[in-house]
Design a protein around this motif. Structure first.
Motif, mmCIF file in Angstrom:
data_model
loop_
_atom_site.group_PDB
_atom_site.id
_atom_site.type_symbol
_atom_site.label_atom_id
_atom_site.label_comp_id
_atom_site.label_asym_id
_atom_site.label_seq_id
_atom_site.Cartn_x
_atom_site.Cartn_y
_atom_site.Cartn_z
ATOM 1 N N VAL A 22 6.908 56.673 61.625
ATOM 2 C CA VAL A 22 8.354 56.434 61.571
ATOM 3 C C VAL A 22 8.658 55.347 60.551
ATOM 4 O O VAL A 22 9.556 55.495 59.705
ATOM 5 C CB VAL A 22 8.903 56.039 62.966
ATOM 6 N N PHE A 23 7.914 54.255 60.620
ATOM 7 C CA PHE A 23 8.147 53.152 59.691
ATOM 8 C C PHE A 23 7.862 53.566 58.250
ATOM 9 O O PHE A 23 8.609 53.216 57.337
ATOM 10 C CB PHE A 23 7.315 51.931 60.083
ATOM 11 N N HIS A 26 10.654 55.706 56.659
ATOM 12 C CA HIS A 26 11.906 55.015 56.356
ATOM 13 C C HIS A 26 11.692 53.694 55.619
ATOM 14 O O HIS A 26 12.598 52.859 55.558
ATOM 15 C CB HIS A 26 12.683 54.765 57.651
ATOM 16 N N ILE A 36 15.495 55.221 62.868
ATOM 17 C CA ILE A 36 14.243 54.664 63.381
ATOM 18 C C ILE A 36 14.303 54.552 64.896
ATOM 19 O O ILE A 36 13.344 54.902 65.596
ATOM 20 C CB ILE A 36 13.943 53.303 62.726
ATOM 21 N N GLU A 39 14.040 58.138 66.374
ATOM 22 C CA GLU A 39 12.693 58.697 66.297
ATOM 23 C C GLU A 39 11.734 57.962 67.229
ATOM 24 O O GLU A 39 10.858 58.590 67.840
ATOM 25 C CB GLU A 39 12.199 58.661 64.848
ATOM 26 N N THR A 40 11.921 56.659 67.355
ATOM 27 C CA THR A 40 11.088 55.888 68.283
ATOM 28 C C THR A 40 11.326 56.357 69.706
ATOM 29 O O THR A 40 10.377 56.572 70.475
ATOM 30 C CB THR A 40 11.386 54.381 68.143
ATOM 31 N N ILE A 55 10.102 47.093 65.747
ATOM 32 C CA ILE A 55 11.083 47.573 64.764
ATOM 33 C C ILE A 55 11.660 46.388 63.994
ATOM 34 O O ILE A 55 11.750 46.420 62.762
ATOM 35 C CB ILE A 55 12.195 48.399 65.446
ATOM 36 N N ARG A 59 11.039 45.895 60.038
ATOM 37 C CA ARG A 59 12.227 45.937 59.171
ATOM 38 C C ARG A 59 12.597 44.559 58.642
ATOM 39 O O ARG A 59 13.491 44.434 57.818
ATOM 40 C CB ARG A 59 13.417 46.526 59.919
#
Length: 168
Positions: A22-23, A26, A36, A39-40, A55, A59
């Motif tokens: 996921v990370f 994006h 994010i 999806e998480t 997250i 980020r």
């Protein structure tokens, strides 16, 4: 926790390495916080504190910002939810047509209060502001099935059917 209202959770010792995809997906999109989170949640089933912290770390944004978004939108859940979600509409049309009676019937039959999840993780009961089916009032949504013109007796019957399925 100093910078947000997240609550500690004993179930929050998850392996978050599965979120790396996921990370990575994006990494170059600074405005991707909502995707994010979505999806998480799709991967974990909810957004535990450890995931919110990860997250924020990934980020490089404050945890309070992540928590603010996660707690603002009703699509996000910080607690595990049951296998079957039961939504009872409490909009004006449904309320007038008997939503309080339906709520009582369902919560009594399932043994789960509104906003709660059963201990066995089979059911989560939610009161929602409006489902958008006012012409069918009162309305209950179980999973992805909408049930209209529900009364106390039919609400009990629906809940009993759920509990019978759960015991199979």
């Amino acid at each position: 926790m100093a910078d947000c209202a997240c609550q500690g959770n004993a179930k929050d010792d998850l392996d978050l390495t599965m979120l790396s995809v996921v990370f990575e997906a994006h990494a170059n999109d600074p405005g991707a916080l909502i995707p994010i989170l979505q999806e998480t949640q799709a991967i974990l089933g909810y957004l535990p504190e450890s995931a919110l912290r990860e997250i924020a770390r990934q980020r490089d944004i404050p945890l309070s910002e992540v928590y603010g978004v996660a707690s603002f939108y009703t699509q996000f859940h910080q607690e595990p939810r049951g296998e079957t979600i039961v939504k009872i509409c409490h909009g004006t049309a449904c309320h007038v047509a008997g939503a309080p009676e339906i709520t009582r019937a369902i919560t009594e039959e399932l043994g789960v209060g509104v906003g709660e999840t059963s201990e066995d993780m089979r059911f989560t009961v939610e009161g929602v502001a409006c489902i958008g089916c006012c012409g069918l009032a009162p309305v209950v949504v179980i999973g992805d099935q909408t049930h209209g013109a529900v009364d106390g007796a039919s609400a009990r019957k629906l809940a009993k059917q759920l509990t019978r399925k759960a015991t199979r």
